[in-house]
Design a protein around this motif. Structure first.
Motif, PDB file in Angstrom:
ATOM      1  N   HIS A 144       3.540  -3.224   7.016  1.00 12.97           N
ATOM      2  CA  HIS A 144       2.448  -2.174   6.510  1.00 12.97           C
ATOM      3  C   HIS A 144       2.125  -1.301   7.785  1.00 12.97           C
ATOM      4  O   HIS A 144       2.693  -1.474   8.902  1.00 12.97           O
ATOM      5  N   THR A 145       1.564  -0.112   7.523  1.00 16.92           N
ATOM      6  CA  THR A 145       0.751   0.443   8.618  1.00 16.92           C
ATOM      7  C   THR A 145      -0.555   0.612   8.178  1.00 16.92           C
ATOM      8  O   THR A 145      -1.178   0.445   7.208  1.00 16.92           O
ATOM      9  N   ARG A 178      -3.093   4.666  -1.053  1.00 19.37           N
ATOM     10  CA  ARG A 178      -3.054   3.327  -0.782  1.00 19.37           C
ATOM     11  C   ARG A 178      -2.808   2.444  -2.004  1.00 19.37           C
ATOM     12  O   ARG A 178      -2.111   1.480  -1.854  1.00 19.37           O
ATOM     13  N   HIS A 230       0.871  -1.218   0.153  1.00 17.76           N
ATOM     14  CA  HIS A 230      -0.050   0.066   0.174  1.00 17.76           C
ATOM     15  C   HIS A 230       0.941   1.269   0.097  1.00 17.76           C
ATOM     16  O   HIS A 230       1.744   1.484   0.916  1.00 17.76           O
ATOM     17  N   GLU A 281       1.836   3.998   3.000  1.00 16.59           N
ATOM     18  CA  GLU A 281       2.358   3.454   4.316  1.00 16.59           C
ATOM     19  C   GLU A 281       3.916   3.677   4.449  1.00 16.59           C
ATOM     20  O   GLU A 281       4.526   2.461   4.292  1.00 16.59           O
TER      21      GLU A 281
END
Ligand SMILES: [Zn+2]
Length: 327
Positions: free
Chosen positions: A148-149, A99, A56, A59
């Motif tokens: 990820h975040t 994203r 994404h 992130e």
């Protein structure tokens, strides 16, 4: 080229031919495609690791962590015996600070590409699938940490999803490693998925995790102290100085009990859009209004994960997890 991330951002489309970026007595850095870099020690290791981020594009914290490590390899400030593939998944989404561009790249793996019409994400998924396939060698010990975040706040800031059943074979040293990365919860998912970590686990038998490290913020706005422990442990893991801890007291384990798919545009949750991940519900509390009937919590301590009303119809709008001790 002296900065791999910058070069990747400047070349968001595929490149024609792979090339060697750095060649020394000890190692090679090989660029396989934009955002895909192999670190190959001269003494070939039996341990193969994929470190991926930016599946994404917005992130940024994991992108900063892996970019720092890549640069340190380039300038020979860090060494490893491990054979490593670094992946910056979605360069165009990084550039537009989104994203994704057309669709969620983390739903295009493990066979999900079939029949899809071509767009930037499907092209990237194919590139990553090919690169993973040529990287992993038969008989090696394989690991994949997909960093990820998350979009929303979380009651548990750092957590991991393990695409496997919770059984007696759980590798506790891996859980201890996650704990040392700062992870405080591991969710076992024994169902099928189309995520990148599921792909490497299912097709190559890799020990794979999707790891959520905190909340999405733009470049430059990540607080260093929030990610210090993660980066330090990751660097120790890479350079071989990491010592396994065995204390699992800091880590909670969960299983997924339900998936809520979006059935209609009118889907609504019973909680606000700002409710954090791991918000808990009691038995029989309403969680979601969907057009095929309301979703009611089946047991006390049912917690929501990744609720998102804006996904496409048919896609997953939320997960329900409950705590469960290791067998
Ligand atoms: Zn993500």
């Amino acid at each position: 080229m002296d900065n791999f991330l910058k070069w990747t951002q400047d070349n968001e489309q595929s490149i024609e031919k792979s090339f060697v970026w750095k060649d020394t007595d000890q190692f090679q850095l090989i660029v396989h495609d934009t955002g895909v870099l192999e670190y190959k020690p001269r003494t070939v290791s039996n341990e193969q690791v994929i470190l991926s981020c930016a599946i994404h594009g917005n992130e940024t914290a994991p992108i900063e962590i892996l970019s720092n490590i890549v640069q340190d390899f380039y300038y020979e400030k860090i060494k490893s015996q491990k054979h490593i593939l670094f992946i910056f998944g979605n360069p165009r989404a990084i550039n537009i600070e989104k994203r994704f561009c057309e669709e969620n790249l983390n739903r295009l793996f493990a066979g999900a590409l079939e029949g899809k019409s071509s767009n930037y994400e499907t092209q990237r998924a194919q590139v990553l699938i090919n690169c993973v396939e040529s990287f992993f060698k038969e008989g090696s010990r394989k690991f994949h940490y997909d960093l990820h975040t998350a979009i929303r706040d979380s009651e548990i800031e750092k957590f991991a999803i393990f695409p496997s059943a919770m059984d007696k074979n759980v590798d506790k040293s891996q859980l201890a490693f996650l704990s040392d990365l700062g992870v405080r919860a591991v969710i076992f998912n024994d169902g099928e998925a189309t995520t990148f970590s599921y792909h490497s686990a299912k097709l190559f038998g890799a020990t794979s995790y999707t790891i959520e490290l905190g909340k999405v913020r733009p470049f430059g706005e990540n607080k260093k102290e929030d990610f210090e422990q993660t980066e330090l442990t990751l660097r120790q893991y890479i350079d071989g100085t990491y010592k396994h801890h065995t204390d699992l007291d800091n880590i909670e384990t969960y299983i997924i009990t339900d998936l809520i798919d979006k059935r209609a545009e009118s889907i609504e949750f019973s909680f606000s859009d700002t409710a954090p991940n791991f918000t808990s519900f009691d038995k029989e509390q309403l969680i979601c209004f969907n057009n095929d009937g309301d979703f009611i919590a089946k047991e006390d301590g049912s917690k929501i994960l990744f609720p998102n009303r804006k996904v496409r119809i048919g896609e997953r709008a939320a997960l329900i997890v409950v705590a469960k001790d290791l067998p």
